[in-house]
Structure formats: structure tokens, C-alpha cells
Design a protein around this motif. Structure first.
Motif, PDB file in Angstrom:
ATOM      1  N   ASN A  39       0.821  -1.216   0.000  1.00  0.00           N
ATOM      2  CA  ASN A  39       0.000   0.000   0.000  1.00  0.00           C
ATOM      3  C   ASN A  39       0.853   1.263   0.000  1.00  0.00           C
ATOM      4  O   ASN A  39       0.451   2.303   0.514  1.00  0.00           O
ATOM      5  N   LYS A  41       1.603   3.331  -2.314  1.00  0.00           N
ATOM      6  CA  LYS A  41       0.995   4.487  -2.987  1.00  0.00           C
ATOM      7  C   LYS A  41       0.196   5.326  -1.992  1.00  0.00           C
ATOM      8  O   LYS A  41       0.284   6.559  -1.992  1.00  0.00           O
ATOM      9  N   LYS A  42      -0.570   4.666  -1.172  1.00  0.00           N
ATOM     10  CA  LYS A  42      -1.365   5.368  -0.165  1.00  0.00           C
ATOM     11  C   LYS A  42      -0.452   6.045   0.842  1.00  0.00           C
ATOM     12  O   LYS A  42      -0.692   7.188   1.256  1.00  0.00           O
ATOM     13  N   PRO A  47      -2.479   9.516  -5.658  1.00  0.00           N
ATOM     14  CA  PRO A  47      -3.848   9.137  -6.019  1.00  0.00           C
ATOM     15  C   PRO A  47      -3.894   8.002  -7.036  1.00  0.00           C
ATOM     16  O   PRO A  47      -2.964   7.802  -7.817  1.00  0.00           O
ATOM     17  N   LYS A  48      -4.986   7.268  -7.038  1.00  0.00           N
ATOM     18  CA  LYS A  48      -5.188   6.216  -8.031  1.00  0.00           C
ATOM     19  C   LYS A  48      -5.266   6.839  -9.422  1.00  0.00           C
ATOM     20  O   LYS A  48      -5.788   7.937  -9.587  1.00  0.00           O
ATOM     21  N   GLY A  49      -4.748   6.133 -10.404  1.00  0.00           N
ATOM     22  CA  GLY A  49      -4.805   6.625 -11.779  1.00  0.00           C
ATOM     23  C   GLY A  49      -3.618   7.457 -12.188  1.00  0.00           C
ATOM     24  O   GLY A  49      -3.429   7.732 -13.378  1.00  0.00           O
ATOM     25  N   ILE A 130       5.101  -0.213  -7.270  1.00  0.00           N
ATOM     26  CA  ILE A 130       4.006   0.743  -7.512  1.00  0.00           C
ATOM     27  C   ILE A 130       4.281   1.628  -8.728  1.00  0.00           C
ATOM     28  O   ILE A 130       3.490   2.511  -9.051  1.00  0.00           O
ATOM     29  N   ASP A 132       5.102   2.595 -12.815  1.00  0.00           N
ATOM     30  CA  ASP A 132       4.606   2.239 -14.144  1.00  0.00           C
ATOM     31  C   ASP A 132       5.702   2.324 -15.203  1.00  0.00           C
ATOM     32  O   ASP A 132       5.640   1.630 -16.220  1.00  0.00           O
TER      33      ASP A 132
END
Length: 231
Positions: A39, A41-42, A47-49, A130, A132
Motif C-alpha cells: 500500500n 501508494k497510499k 492518487p489512483k490513476g 508501484i 509504471d
């Protein structure tokens, strides 16, 4: 016997001291580690996306972080990205001269909300998990262990056409190469991958395939074999 960490390093050695039949390329390789914080990213308040781009290095100039900042600034100024991004810079020691210089570059470019310098971390695998896209805008490089680690996490890679990078980043297959110092060429490559999820995922799958060439076990086995041949 002379051991070289990449074909690029071998070529430089031959140019400097001459050819030797005893020279051999040895990729040390890496090992994928267990994810500690899925987790993250949190934890980092991402944020998601948001498309996460990560780069790892200890020195602004050698690793080309100034070029990266200028490229992101160009993309933001021209509004060329269809998706929101965050760039994670790992490896610059907190409170160092390089850290202060990087933060100044980011602030002057108006990118405080787009580029995060996270200092030296011991959770690199969590960060790559996390991410891309992996970036390596180095001015000089042998074979980057960070790129090898990124391949393990199925990340497409954008790197400079220097040293051993072209040996693990295959143009148009698992990522893109660009000429060092070329701000706009880097920006163009980032634009393609940020705007095209299918291309990112396709190249990421290829990265995972290529990663099988750079395992720590294989590197150790080859080193042991060379050692026994010379004793």
C-alpha cells in the motif's frame, strides 16, 4: 582474465588497453525481493490513476536528473500528457549539496507537485512495485542494477544510449533509448509511455522476459565457473 560488467565497458577497455582474449562480460544480476508495503501508494499519498515514473541514482549530473527535470517541465508547459504523473527520485542523500540542488531545480521549474525526491530508501522493491515506468537518463553508465531490478517488476524503461544500457533496454521492445543531454527526445519518449497504457504493458511484459538473463543466481554461477577455470 579480465571481467567486464557490460559489452560497453568491454569496448571501452579494448579501446583503452587493447584487445585481450581473456576479457569476458559478466552480468552480476539481481534478485527480486518480497514486497513489504503493498500500500505504498497510499503511504506516499499518490492518487489512483496517476502514472508513476521512478528513477534511482546518487548524483544529479551523472544520473542526468537535471535533464529529467527539464523534460518534465517541457511536458507540463506544452500540456502533452493525457494522464497525471508523479516522478519519484530515489537515492539522493538528504541534506546533501545534490539534494539541495535538485530541490532548487524542481522548485524553479514549478514541479514541486510532480517530482518527489525521497532520498535514500531501503524499500526499492516496494517503490518499483508501484511504478509504471522506469527512467535512467544517465550521462554515463555501466550496466545499471536499478534497470535490472525494474525489469523484474515488468516496467518499460527509458534510458540513454550510453554504456551498457542498450544491452538491457531494447529500442521499441521493452522501452526506448535517447541521446544523453537531449531534453526533448526524453520528453517525447515519456509522452508515448504515459499516454499509452497498452504500450506500457506490452513493453513491461517484454521487460519481464528479458529479466531472466540477469538473475543473481546466474551471475554467481558464471563467476564461480570463471574462477574455477583460472585456478
Amino acid at each position: 582474465r579480465f571481467l567486464c560488467v557490460s559489452c560497453g565497458v568491454k569496448k571501452e577497455m579494448i579501446e583503452g588497453v587493447g584487445f585481450s582474449s581473456k576479457s569476458e562480460v559478466l552480468y552480476l544480476g539481481v534478485r527480486k525481493k518480497k514486497i513489504v508495503n503493498p500500500n505504498l501508494k497510499k503511504t506516499l499519498d499518490i492518487p489512483k490513476g496517476v502514472v508513476v515514473l521512478t528513477t534511482i541514482g546518487f548524483n544529479i549530473r551523472i544520473k542526468g536528473f537535471d535533464i529529467l527535470v527539464k523534460s518534465i517541465q517541457s511536458l507540463m508547459d506544452s500540456n502533452r500528457l493525457k494522464n497525471d504523473i508523479i516522478v519519484l527520485v530515489i537515492g539522493i542523500s538528504e541534506n546533501s549539496e545534490d539534494s539541495n540542488s535538485l530541490r532548487q531545480l524542481i522548485a524553479e521549474a514549478g514541479l514541486n507537485r510532480k517530482i518527489m525526491s525521497l532520498g535514500i530508501r531501503n524499500d526499492i522493491n516496494d517503490i518499483l512495485n508501484i511504478s509504471d515506468i522506469y527512467l535512467q537518463p544517465s550521462r554515463t553508465e555501466g550496466v545499471s542494477l536499478s534497470i535490472m531490478e525494474a525489469l523484474n517488476y515488468s516496467l518499460p524503461v527509458i534510458g540513454t544510449r550510453v554504456g551498457g544500457i542498450p544491452e538491457i533496454v531494447h529500442e521499441g521492445e521493452n522501452g526506448y533509448l535517447f541521446e544523453k543531454e537531449n531534453v526533448e527526445e526524453l520528453a517525447d519518449r515519456i509522452e508515448i509511455l504515459v499516454n499509452n497504457r497498452e504500450v506500457r504493458e506490452m513493453m513491461g511484459r517484454k521487460s519481464k522476459v528479458i529479466s531472466s538473463r540477469f538473475t543473481l543466481a546466474d551471475g554467481v554461477e558464471k563467476l564461480a565457473s570463471i574462477y574455477h577455470q583460472t585456478n
